[in-house]
Design a protein around this motif. Structure first.
Motif, PDB file in Angstrom:
ATOM      1  N   PHE A  16      58.216   0.359 -31.726  1.00  9.56           N
ATOM      2  CA  PHE A  16      56.928   0.004 -32.339  1.00  9.56           C
ATOM      3  C   PHE A  16      55.876  -0.356 -31.305  1.00  9.56           C
ATOM      4  N   SER A  17      56.309  -0.608 -30.085  1.00  7.09           N
ATOM      5  CA  SER A  17      55.323  -0.981 -29.067  1.00  7.09           C
ATOM      6  C   SER A  17      54.340   0.156 -28.831  1.00  7.09           C
ATOM      7  N   GLY A  18      54.804   1.380 -29.093  1.00  6.51           N
ATOM      8  CA  GLY A  18      53.918   2.529 -28.904  1.00  6.51           C
ATOM      9  C   GLY A  18      52.732   2.502 -29.852  1.00  6.51           C
ATOM     10  N   ILE A  19      52.904   1.881 -31.002  1.00  5.93           N
ATOM     11  CA  ILE A  19      51.803   1.832 -31.973  1.00  5.93           C
ATOM     12  C   ILE A  19      50.767   0.820 -31.533  1.00  5.93           C
ATOM     13  N   SER A  25      51.371   2.404 -19.122  1.00  5.21           N
ATOM     14  CA  SER A  25      51.994   1.491 -18.165  1.00  5.21           C
ATOM     15  C   SER A  25      52.305   0.154 -18.824  1.00  5.21           C
ATOM     16  N   ALA A  26      51.542  -0.200 -19.869  1.00  8.54           N
ATOM     17  CA  ALA A  26      51.860  -1.432 -20.602  1.00  8.54           C
ATOM     18  C   ALA A  26      53.209  -1.289 -21.296  1.00  8.54           C
ATOM     19  N   VAL A  27      53.492  -0.075 -21.782  1.00 12.14           N
ATOM     20  CA  VAL A  27      54.795   0.169 -22.414  1.00 12.14           C
ATOM     21  C   VAL A  27      55.909  -0.020 -21.395  1.00 12.14           C
ATOM     22  N   THR A  28      55.688   0.542 -20.201  1.00 19.04           N
ATOM     23  CA  THR A  28      56.696   0.384 -19.141  1.00 19.04           C
ATOM     24  C   THR A  28      56.922  -1.088 -18.830  1.00 19.04           C
ATOM     25  N   THR A  29      55.826  -1.826 -18.727  1.00 16.10           N
ATOM     26  CA  THR A  29      55.960  -3.256 -18.430  1.00 16.10           C
ATOM     27  C   THR A  29      56.763  -3.942 -19.534  1.00 16.10           C
ATOM     28  N   THR A  30      56.464  -3.596 -20.777  1.00 18.19           N
ATOM     29  CA  THR A  30      57.235  -4.178 -21.882  1.00 18.19           C
ATOM     30  C   THR A  30      58.718  -3.860 -21.726  1.00 18.19           C
ATOM     31  N   ALA A  31      58.991  -2.601 -21.357  1.00 16.16           N
ATOM     32  CA  ALA A  31      60.389  -2.199 -21.198  1.00 16.16           C
ATOM     33  C   ALA A  31      61.067  -3.023 -20.114  1.00 16.16           C
ATOM     34  N   LEU A  82      62.315   0.396 -12.898  1.00 13.37           N
ATOM     35  CA  LEU A  82      61.402  -0.107 -11.870  1.00 13.37           C
ATOM     36  C   LEU A  82      61.006   1.009 -10.906  1.00 13.37           C
ATOM     37  N   LEU A  83      62.001   1.811 -10.499  1.00 14.11           N
ATOM     38  CA  LEU A  83      61.713   2.858  -9.510  1.00 14.11           C
ATOM     39  C   LEU A  83      61.033   4.067 -10.147  1.00 14.11           C
ATOM     40  N   ASP A  87      57.464   7.895 -13.626  1.00 13.78           N
ATOM     41  CA  ASP A  87      57.853   9.269 -13.912  1.00 13.78           C
ATOM     42  C   ASP A  87      58.321   9.425 -15.355  1.00 13.78           C
ATOM     43  N   ILE A  88      58.854   8.345 -15.926  1.00 11.44           N
ATOM     44  CA  ILE A  88      59.198   8.407 -17.351  1.00 11.44           C
ATOM     45  C   ILE A  88      57.909   8.609 -18.146  1.00 11.44           C
ATOM     46  N   GLU A  89      56.848   7.924 -17.706  1.00  9.32           N
ATOM     47  CA  GLU A  89      55.571   8.058 -18.408  1.00  9.32           C
ATOM     48  C   GLU A  89      55.086   9.502 -18.395  1.00  9.32           C
ATOM     49  N   LYS A  90      55.453  10.223 -17.326  1.00 10.68           N
ATOM     50  CA  LYS A  90      54.962  11.601 -17.212  1.00 10.68           C
ATOM     51  C   LYS A  90      55.881  12.603 -17.901  1.00 10.68           C
ATOM     52  N   ALA A  91      57.076  12.150 -18.315  1.00  9.95           N
ATOM     53  CA  ALA A  91      58.055  13.108 -18.844  1.00  9.95           C
ATOM     54  C   ALA A  91      57.583  13.750 -20.141  1.00  9.95           C
ATOM     55  N   GLY A  92      56.788  13.058 -20.918  1.00  5.16           N
ATOM     56  CA  GLY A  92      56.322  13.628 -22.173  1.00  5.16           C
ATOM     57  C   GLY A  92      55.346  12.683 -22.844  1.00  5.16           C
ATOM     58  N   ALA A  93      55.006  12.960 -24.099  1.00  2.00           N
ATOM     59  CA  ALA A  93      53.948  12.206 -24.759  1.00  2.00           C
ATOM     60  C   ALA A  93      54.448  10.885 -25.337  1.00  2.00           C
ATOM     61  N   ASN A  94      55.723  10.841 -25.712  1.00  3.89           N
ATOM     62  CA  ASN A  94      56.172   9.688 -26.505  1.00  3.89           C
ATOM     63  C   ASN A  94      56.922   8.670 -25.653  1.00  3.89           C
ATOM     64  N   VAL A  95      56.180   8.025 -24.779  1.00  2.00           N
ATOM     65  CA  VAL A  95      56.826   7.141 -23.804  1.00  2.00           C
ATOM     66  C   VAL A  95      57.618   6.034 -24.480  1.00  2.00           C
TER      67      VAL A  95
END
Lengths: 462, 475
Positions: A16-19, A25-31, A82-83, A87-95
């Motif tokens: 739900f964080s995606g909504i 990058s905020a999603v990554t930080t949440t993760a 972290l590393l 690149d996960i963000e770039k893998a596709g649209a639905n991070v």
């Protein structure tokens, strides 16, 4: 129990964080924060600070070994995000979905490190692999990714079918899903201590687990899937998922191997040598480094299988150390690989000149994978070989293993040669300072564990 | 403490050198560090008290960071310490790309070598064994000749395979020790049956034989020596091959006496075949570097045969020769390097008459050459004499066969001297200049060592006494 509940809940949170969060990058930080919470929850459980307990009627069993192993897996995932978060963000649209799936995978691994019955083993394996089918196909418009996803799905279903058949046979023979097949055999009812059904069931379980950890001759899906999947997720699959599979394999057969008697060692020697042979020899001939890493992961599985060959305390410590060493080195190396645009060996030519930090860290990771002393990989291999020698009388298989380890140097060092000894202008993606710092820290950790492996093992006994 | 410093100083200086910006600063730092190490090694050699350093390392595995110095350790630590200042002085004027890394790696290799000679714990020994190899691999692959990548890779895979077999052997013996310990004493006390000794003996010996190298595992050596930058070749042939011989004395002979007795003849015959084979090839060489490489195989073969002869004088001679050969061969390499740097060729057929243009070099080359054929009054004589008497005590026929290699050594060495420095002045040699200050100094030091120990070898013999006695106590 903490890890299972937290990972499931946090997975939903990530979904739900995606909504709410528009910024990737905020999603990554949440993760990252969520992973820290998960790690903390699991650590609390292992040191009995705080734990949620639900009566599972003995289907799950939490012990120190499993919880510690789970902490390693969660920490490795944290390191991975972290590393390679960018690149996960770039893998596709639905991070946010990818992160949610990663958390669901972790839920599966948490079950696999604590299962106490065949039913939970099955659930754990399924919860772990189903999200992976999706992650493998994350690059929706890339045919290779689609193919890999479908192939993985079909092969996964196939091996799951075999596993279910094995469970059914064992259940038919013993009337129980208990992990200890021997103890639950109805000897009192006048049946032989190990019946045909039990044996057949165990062999089917063995085969399906070999599928999951990509041991030869059940490895054929691995290179295509690892090669086709987006590189970030290959890194995740080859490390955390594989290590969890090994733990389940070890746990499943620890008490059951004796049922097969001396046949077990014969069976294991066959699988180990086939895995080492196919993994190492095929890796030598690869043109693409990513595909080489797929075969190398098969070869590394061959070494990890030694833990199942010997089943002693050294093997248990060894598999912990192997998981740490292998995760650190592989996640680190994939993080570098993703940044280089061309995955062939020539694409790495001259990397030492243009990106000295990347090249140096990659060298440390490759040396660790090859098992050179002063890196974590040495002690990982050392423990595996020592456990075999300790179990007595099987020096020949150790000698065979070291011959293959020497072959592995060939393909790992080909990358080092390309980076340091050849000239070229490798194209890389944008590399940030924090990425470099992270990479150097991981390389330092590899060396630290290589000099003092006790820092990992002492935690285990702490 | 002094033992620890012998490793730490090159290690620390090497790491600092990597971080430096200026090549000349790294060069001077390396020279300084190597001189300090030499001073420490001399201090270590002159103390008669036991030198031990011991600190906890891997308690769970039964391995400790233990360093010990007996006579042979002292001798080889001294060899390592002496050779570095000589090498650094000799290549002082050479230009290397990325000098900071070059000198850093050279010093890391020195730390590894020192560790190998001082370690009194098998696992620690194994660590240093590898630590010495990796920097040399990078040195040869980055700064080497045209075919360097393939050649040094062969060298690396070869030696790494050997080390892994040794690791299997170490594990095998480790689980036979009473307290599951890697300590040298625990390994010495372990009682193995004949069959167990056979297995472990070959696992260890293959590793050492690759390193020395002994026929038929020598194929990496000539190419690697030829392709490596000469400074690295000096380390390889001057010091690193002694690791194999040293390891035989430290870890093979005392551990597996039964297997040594059983297979000693096999090893000796292989060594002697290698000596004759390498000598014959050396005669046909036109490249100076390859000639020295093959001559080196022949010398090492003799030392290995003497170690396995089972006689006191053979072991004593081999140990003394480890030191002498190390010094002498470095001298030969320095001259080969000078010829290549100054004239751009290593082919003897293109050289000639150098004595007219470079008299100082000619004189020093003759001294080195005489030491190479072990003429009396050079340091190599006493070692070879003792080794031959050892082999003779074991078997007259082997001594006779090995003796042929002395004649062959004279043939190829004198042939080289004659072709390079005498005869009419060739076109290439016409624009030669004599050697400069640093190189001359290094070569003169080597020449002095050759002659002083040739006339008065007693200090070396005294130094090896306790190791030799230790070897023959156990039987």
């Amino acid at each position: 129990m903490n890890a299972i509940i937290f990972s499931a809940v946090l997975g939903v949170v990530m979904m739900f964080s995606g909504i709410i969060l528009r910024n990737k990058s905020a999603v990554t930080t949440t993760a990252i924060v969520s992973l820290l919470v998960l790690l903390l929850a699991n650590l609390c459980n292992s040191y009995s600070v705080f734990s949620i307990n639900i009566d599972t009627h003995g289907l799950l069993h939490f012990n120190k070994f499993g919880l510690f192993f789970n902490s390693i897996l969660i920490a490795a995932t944290l390191l991975f995000v972290l590393l390679s978060g960018k690149d996960i963000e770039k893998a596709g649209a639905n991070v946010s979905d990818y992160y949610a799936l990663i958390f669901f995978v972790l839920c599966g691994t948490s079950i696999l490190t604590s299962f106490n019955g065949l039913l939970m083993l099955f659930l754990g394996i399924e919860i772990m692999t189903i999200p992976l089918y999706i992650l493998t196909g994350a690059e929706k418009r890339n045919l290779k990714s689609n193919e890999a996803s479908l192939k993985y799905f079909l092969m996964g279903c196939f091996s799951t079918g075999i596993m279910l058949m094995g469970i059914a046979l064992v259940y038919g023979a013993t009337g129980s899903f208990s992990l200890n097949v021997a103890a639950s055999s109805p000897a009192s009812a006048g049946m032989p201590a190990s019946s045909f059904l039990q044996m057949a069931g165990l062999i089917l379980l063995f085969v399906s687990m070999c599928f999951k950890v990509s041991a030869a001759p059940f490895h054929f899906w691995t290179p295509d899937v690892y090669d086709g999947a987006p590189s970030v997720f290959t890194s995740f699959m080859a490390t955390i998922v594989k290590a969890a599979g090994f733990f389940a394999f070890l746990n499943l057969f620890e008490s059951n191997a004796q049922l097969l008697g001396p046949t077990w060692k014969l069976l294991m020697s066959f699988v180990i040598i086939a895995t080492l042979l196919i993994g190492n020899i095929t890796a030598v001939f690869q043109q693409s480094i990513k595909r080489m890493m797929a075969y190398s992961s098969i070869a590394q599985a061959g070494f990890m299988l030694f833990a199942l060959y010997s089943f002693n305390d050294l093997a248990k410590e060894g598999i912990l150390l192997y998981a740490v060493a292998y995760c650190l080195a592989t996640i680190g190396f994939f993080a570098v690989l993703i940044k280089v645009k061309d995955y062939t060996f020539d694409g790495f030519n001259g990397l030492a000149k243009t990106q000295p930090v990347l090249a140096f860290s990659a060298t440390v990771f490759l040396m660790s994978l090859a098992g050179i002393p002063l890196t974590a990989g040495f002690f990982a291999k050392y423990y595996m070989l020592a456990s075999v020698v300790k179990s007595g009388g099987s020096l020949w298989i150790v000698v065979v293993a070291v011959l293959f380890a020497a072959i592995s140097v060939y393909y790992y060092f080909k990358v080092i040669q390309a980076m340091y000894f050849r000239e070229g202008e490798p194209e890389t993606l944008e590399i940030t300072g924090s990425f470099k710092t992270g990479l150097v820290l991981v390389a330092a950790a590899v060396i630290l564990v290589g000099v003092l492996p006790s820092i990992v093992l002492n935690w285990f006994y702490f | 403490m002094i033992a620890l410093l012998l490793i730490l100083i090159p290690l620390a200086a090497g790491l600092v050198s990597f971080a430096m910006k200026q090549g000349s600063a790294a060069k001077n730092l390396s020279l300084l560090a190597s001189v300090v190490t030499l001073a420490l090694a001399l201090a270590a050699v002159s103390t008669s008290s036991a030198i031990v350093y011991d600190v906890a390392w891997l308690n769970d595995l039964g391995s400790r960071f233990t360093l010990k110095m007996d006579g042979l350790s002292k001798l080889l630590a001294l060899l390592t310490a002496v050779s570095y200042p000589l090498i650094f002085a000799a290549v002082y004027n050479n230009e290397y790309k990325k000098p900071t890394s070059f000198y850093g790696l050279m010093l890391l290799a020195q730390a590894g070598l020192m560790g190998v000679f001082l370690a009194a714990d098998v696992l620690l020994f194994y660590f240093f064994w590898e630590l010495a190899l990796i920097p040399v691999y990078f040195l040869s692959s980055i700064w080497g000749g045209e075919k360097r990548i393939a050649v040094t890779f062969k060298f690396f895979v070869y030696t790494f395979l050997g080390s892994l077999l040794m690791l299997a052997g170490i594990l095998f013996v480790y689980f036979q020790t009473a307290s599951h310990s890697f300590a040298m004493d625990a390994f010495y006390q372990v009682k193995l049956s004949g069959a167990q000794q056979t297995v472990a003996f070959w696992l260890f010996f293959i590793a050492f034989a690759i390193k020395m190298p002994i026929f038929p595992l020598h194929t990496w050596q000539p190419d690697t020596y030829e392709q490596s930058p000469t400074a690295t070749t000096m380390i390889l042939s001057g010091v690193m091959v002694k690791m194999g011989l040293f390891a035989v004395v430290r870890w093979l002979l005392p551990l597996f006496p039964l297997a040594t007795e059983q297979f000693g003849d096999v090893v000796m015959i292989l060594s002697i075949i290698g000596m004759l084979y390498a000598s014959l090839i050396a005669i046909r060489q036109d490249d100076i570097k390859r000639l020295i490489a093959y001559s080196s195989i022949a010398h090492i073969g003799l030392m290995c045969a003497a170690l396995f002869s089972g006689s006191k004088s053979g072991a004593e001679g081999a140990m003394i020769q480890m030191f002498s050969h190390g010094i002498n061969v470095i001298g030969m390499w320095i001259i080969a390097d000078q010829i290549e740097q100054k004239l751009g060729t290593r082919k003897m057929s293109e050289l000639g008459g150098l004595a007219q243009k470079a008299p100082a070099m000619a004189i020093l080359l003759v001294v080195m050459a005489l030491a190479n054929i072990a003429l009396p009054l050079t340091n190599a004589f006493i070692g070879e004499f003792l080794m031959f008497s050892g082999i003779f005590q074991h078997s007259m026929w082997m001594a006779a066969a090995a003796g042929i290699s002395i004649i062959l050594a004279a043939v190829y060495t004198l042939n080289m001297v004659q072709k390079v420095i005498y005869g009419s002045l060739s076109t290439v040699s016409a624009n030669a200049a004599d050697i400069g200050g640093n190189v001359k100094l290094a070569l003169i030091v080597i020449a002095v060592v050759i002659i002083v120990f040739g006339v008065f070898p007693q200090p070396m013999i005294d130094l090896t006494k306790d190791t030799v006695a230790g070897l023959f106590v156990k039987k």
